[in-house]
Motif scaffolding. Structure first.
Motif, PDB file in Angstrom:
ATOM      1  N   HIS A 124       0.860  -1.187   0.000  1.00 19.79           N
ATOM      2  CA  HIS A 124       0.000   0.000   0.000  1.00 19.79           C
ATOM      3  C   HIS A 124       0.895   1.235   0.000  1.00 19.79           C
ATOM      4  N   PRO A 125       0.966   1.944  -1.115  1.00 17.95           N
ATOM      5  CA  PRO A 125       1.853   3.112  -1.189  1.00 17.95           C
ATOM      6  C   PRO A 125       1.367   4.223  -0.272  1.00 17.95           C
ATOM      7  N   PRO A 126       2.265   5.100   0.149  1.00 16.25           N
ATOM      8  CA  PRO A 126       1.860   6.239   0.979  1.00 16.25           C
ATOM      9  C   PRO A 126       0.991   7.204   0.173  1.00 16.25           C
ATOM     10  N   ALA A 127       0.403   8.154   0.866  1.00 17.76           N
ATOM     11  CA  ALA A 127      -0.430   9.158   0.194  1.00 17.76           C
ATOM     12  C   ALA A 127       0.367   9.830  -0.918  1.00 17.76           C
ATOM     13  N   THR A 128      -0.311  10.088  -2.021  1.00 14.78           N
ATOM     14  CA  THR A 128       0.384  10.639  -3.185  1.00 14.78           C
ATOM     15  C   THR A 128      -0.023  12.082  -3.456  1.00 14.78           C
ATOM     16  N   GLN A 129       0.909  12.840  -4.028  1.00 18.64           N
ATOM     17  CA  GLN A 129       0.650  14.210  -4.474  1.00 18.64           C
ATOM     18  C   GLN A 129       0.047  14.237  -5.869  1.00 18.64           C
ATOM     19  N   TRP A 130      -0.040  13.080  -6.522  1.00 18.65           N
ATOM     20  CA  TRP A 130      -0.413  13.011  -7.937  1.00 18.65           C
ATOM     21  C   TRP A 130      -1.730  13.713  -8.216  1.00 18.65           C
ATOM     22  N   TYR A 131      -2.724  13.493  -7.345  1.00 22.18           N
ATOM     23  CA  TYR A 131      -4.049  14.069  -7.591  1.00 22.18           C
ATOM     24  C   TYR A 131      -4.102  15.562  -7.281  1.00 22.18           C
ATOM     25  N   LYS A 132      -3.074  16.092  -6.628  1.00 21.38           N
ATOM     26  CA  LYS A 132      -3.018  17.524  -6.359  1.00 21.38           C
ATOM     27  C   LYS A 132      -2.353  18.291  -7.495  1.00 21.38           C
ATOM     28  N   LEU A 133      -1.679  17.574  -8.379  1.00 20.53           N
ATOM     29  CA  LEU A 133      -1.001  18.212  -9.502  1.00 20.53           C
ATOM     30  C   LEU A 133      -2.005  18.656 -10.555  1.00 20.53           C
ATOM     31  N   HIS A 181      15.204   5.751  -0.689  1.00 22.03           N
ATOM     32  CA  HIS A 181      13.807   6.190  -0.667  1.00 22.03           C
ATOM     33  C   HIS A 181      13.101   5.783  -1.960  1.00 22.03           C
ATOM     34  N   PHE A 182      11.790   5.737  -1.896  1.00 21.82           N
ATOM     35  CA  PHE A 182      10.969   5.391  -3.055  1.00 21.82           C
ATOM     36  C   PHE A 182      10.273   6.646  -3.568  1.00 21.82           C
ATOM     37  N   GLY A 183      10.450   6.934  -4.849  1.00 22.68           N
ATOM     38  CA  GLY A 183       9.747   8.057  -5.444  1.00 22.68           C
ATOM     39  C   GLY A 183      10.171   9.405  -4.885  1.00 22.68           C
ATOM     40  N   ASP A 184       9.374  10.430  -5.248  1.00 21.90           N
ATOM     41  CA  ASP A 184       9.711  11.805  -4.883  1.00 21.90           C
ATOM     42  C   ASP A 184       8.491  12.557  -4.362  1.00 21.90           C
ATOM     43  N   GLU A 185       7.617  11.862  -3.639  1.00 19.71           N
ATOM     44  CA  GLU A 185       6.389  12.500  -3.162  1.00 19.71           C
ATOM     45  C   GLU A 185       6.689  13.730  -2.304  1.00 19.71           C
ATOM     46  N   ASP A 186       7.668  13.630  -1.418  1.00 21.60           N
ATOM     47  CA  ASP A 186       7.987  14.740  -0.535  1.00 21.60           C
ATOM     48  C   ASP A 186       8.464  15.952  -1.318  1.00 21.60           C
ATOM     49  N   MET A 187       9.359  15.734  -2.284  1.00 28.03           N
ATOM     50  CA  MET A 187       9.871  16.850  -3.067  1.00 28.03           C
ATOM     51  C   MET A 187       8.782  17.447  -3.956  1.00 28.03           C
ATOM     52  N   ILE A 188       7.910  16.625  -4.507  1.00 29.31           N
ATOM     53  CA  ILE A 188       6.810  17.144  -5.323  1.00 29.31           C
ATOM     54  C   ILE A 188       5.940  18.077  -4.489  1.00 29.31           C
ATOM     55  N   ARG A 209      19.162  25.301  -9.115  1.00 30.05           N
ATOM     56  CA  ARG A 209      19.665  25.046  -7.775  1.00 30.05           C
ATOM     57  C   ARG A 209      18.917  25.888  -6.741  1.00 30.05           C
ATOM     58  N   ASP A 210      18.686  27.169  -7.048  1.00 29.08           N
ATOM     59  CA  ASP A 210      17.999  28.046  -6.111  1.00 29.08           C
ATOM     60  C   ASP A 210      16.596  27.541  -5.808  1.00 29.08           C
ATOM     61  N   VAL A 211      15.888  27.085  -6.829  1.00 36.92           N
ATOM     62  CA  VAL A 211      14.532  26.568  -6.632  1.00 36.92           C
ATOM     63  C   VAL A 211      14.549  25.349  -5.715  1.00 36.92           C
ATOM     64  N   MET A 212      15.476  24.426  -5.970  1.00 33.38           N
ATOM     65  CA  MET A 212      15.526  23.202  -5.200  1.00 33.38           C
ATOM     66  C   MET A 212      15.915  23.474  -3.749  1.00 33.38           C
ATOM     67  N   VAL A 213      16.854  24.407  -3.528  1.00 38.79           N
ATOM     68  CA  VAL A 213      17.262  24.750  -2.163  1.00 38.79           C
ATOM     69  C   VAL A 213      16.097  25.384  -1.411  1.00 38.79           C
ATOM     70  N   ARG A 214      15.383  26.291  -2.084  1.00 38.58           N
ATOM     71  CA  ARG A 214      14.251  26.952  -1.444  1.00 38.58           C
ATOM     72  C   ARG A 214      13.149  25.954  -1.093  1.00 38.58           C
ATOM     73  N   ALA A 215      12.876  25.045  -2.001  1.00 35.99           N
ATOM     74  CA  ALA A 215      11.842  24.040  -1.763  1.00 35.99           C
ATOM     75  C   ALA A 215      12.251  23.093  -0.638  1.00 35.99           C
ATOM     76  N   ALA A 216      13.523  22.735  -0.577  1.00 42.04           N
ATOM     77  CA  ALA A 216      13.994  21.793   0.439  1.00 42.04           C
ATOM     78  C   ALA A 216      13.814  22.345   1.845  1.00 42.04           C
ATOM     79  N   LYS A 217      13.807  23.666   1.998  1.00 48.05           N
ATOM     80  CA  LYS A 217      13.676  24.281   3.317  1.00 48.05           C
ATOM     81  C   LYS A 217      12.233  24.329   3.805  1.00 48.05           C
ATOM     82  N   LEU A 218      11.286  24.065   2.906  1.00 46.31           N
ATOM     83  CA  LEU A 218       9.874  24.108   3.295  1.00 46.31           C
ATOM     84  C   LEU A 218       9.493  22.850   4.057  1.00 46.31           C
ATOM     85  N   SER A 219       8.634  22.992   5.021  1.00 49.03           N
ATOM     86  CA  SER A 219       8.203  21.843   5.810  1.00 49.03           C
ATOM     87  C   SER A 219       6.869  21.327   5.308  1.00 49.03           C
TER      88      SER A 219
END
Length: 357
Positions: free
Chosen positions: A19-28, A319-326, A347-357
């Motif tokens: 059973h996969p964890p909750a997905t961001q797919w339907y929010k895209l 890790h499996f997939g990229d749900e957290d980063m999405i 790089r700037d986009v990825m660093v900024r996104a990584a800091k979000l909780s």
């Protein structure tokens, strides 16, 4: 077809129970949704194999590359499974319903895996299916076929109407957990297939180490089926990138876009890979081994990890997939409904996104 081996039966059971964890797919938004089909079947020995394709040399994007059947969603009402099945029908002719398959064949929806983030900023949902063949001497077999043991590779794959791909081929599924050919005949003796099975290297993606897997699948007449030749004009039409034909945008399951799209000085992929990484030299169909790499390879590794309950004998991302980063990128204002020309994850986009909780 032989009965499923104990290992194959256990693998299918694990996939059914996953059973996969909750997905961001339907929010895209729709333009960011994509899915691929991991289609498994049992060979004559009862071991699992997976179906892959070689994209047509006439297509404008990713020509000659190996891929899983798949692509972008057509409507917001499509589920990942529906998208994957529709794309498989369009690309390799696999019927979307069991009723339309050859007598006795059934495709079972086993599970789905966490969504992957493509460099083209698409959320790619892997969907796993099992293509079950009828039992030997089954009354479901067509008249005159009852005395033949069912064989997926013989009975079904050669009949697939590949319109967007140059060939359909199959690979041993468990081998995506191993750094060498598991079939000793492929690596030793008179039947040895030149070349190695696996090669991998680490690169930066999401501002963290990302393992680039490269597998070289040995092929033979019984495991590869070429499509009918498509005229160059028709091939271009099948991959028409214009907005009026959204389903023919570049296929989403390709992990490695062309170098001119991502390998700028601001790209998050550091150090940049040489353009030769993404190019196919010569006629790929004439090669003894077909290369499977990038996101396609990562998805297959992760699926095999779940199926067999073991880790590969080579280095890999845990890790499996990229749900957290999405999810973080969406919070940072990326992955929106409009796709900008030459938009890349800097790089700037990825660093900024990584800091979000």
């Amino acid at each position: 077809m032989a009965s499923l081996s104990p290992a194959a039966a256990a693998a299918l059971a694990r996939l059914r129970a996953y059973h996969p964890p909750a997905t961001q797919w339907y929010k895209l938004p729709l333009v960011r949704r994509a899915a691929v089909l991991i289609l498994l079947f049992a060979d004559k020995k009862g071991e699992l194999r997976v179906v892959l394709t070689i994209r047509s040399a006439g297509l404008k994007n990713y020509a000659g590359q190996a891929a899983l059947p798949g692509g972008k969603a057509d409507t917001l009402s499509e589920t990942p499974w529906t998208t994957a099945r529709r794309e498989a029908f369009e690309e390799i002719g696999l019927s979307m319903t069991n009723e339309d398959l050859p007598s006795g064949y059934v495709v079972e929806h086993l599970t789905e895996l966490p969504s992957n983030l493509a460099m083209t900023e698409l959320g790619v949902r892997p969907c796993v299916g099992y293509l079950k063949a009828p039992a030997p001497r089954s009354p479901l077999l067509a008249t005159g076929d009852a005395d033949r043991a069912p064989d997926v590779a013989r009975d079904l794959l050669p009949k697939l109407d590949a319109k967007e791909v140059a060939a359909v081929f199959t690979s041993p599924f468990h081998n995506f957990l191993r750094s060498e050919d598991e079939d000793v005949r492929d690596r030793e003796g008179e039947r040895k297939v030149p070349g190695q099975w696996y090669n991998g290297s680490w690169h930066s993606w999401h501002e963290s180490p990302w393992r680039m897997h490269q597998f070289y699948v040995p092929v033979k007449p019984s495991t590869v089926f070429r499509a009918k030749t498509i005229a160059a004009g028709d091939a271009a039409k099948e991959d028409d990138p214009r907005p009026s034909k959204p389903k023919h945008q570049p296929k989403a399951d390709k992990a490695t876009p062309s170098s001119q799209n991502v390998h700028s000085s601001s790209s998050s992929l550091q150090p940049p890979l040489p353009s030769s990484t993404y190019q196919v030299s010569g006629n790929v169909l004439d090669q003894r081994r077909y290369r499977v790499f990038g996101m396609t390879a990562r998805i297959l590794v992760d699926c095999a990890r779940v199926a067999y309950g073991e880790e590969p004998d080579f280095e890999h991302n845990s890790h499996f997939g990229d749900e957290d980063m999405i999810g973080k990128l969406m919070k940072a204002g990326r992955l929106g409904p409009e796709r900008k020309h030459r938009e890349v994850l800097t790089r700037d986009v990825m660093v900024r996104a990584a800091k979000l909780s």
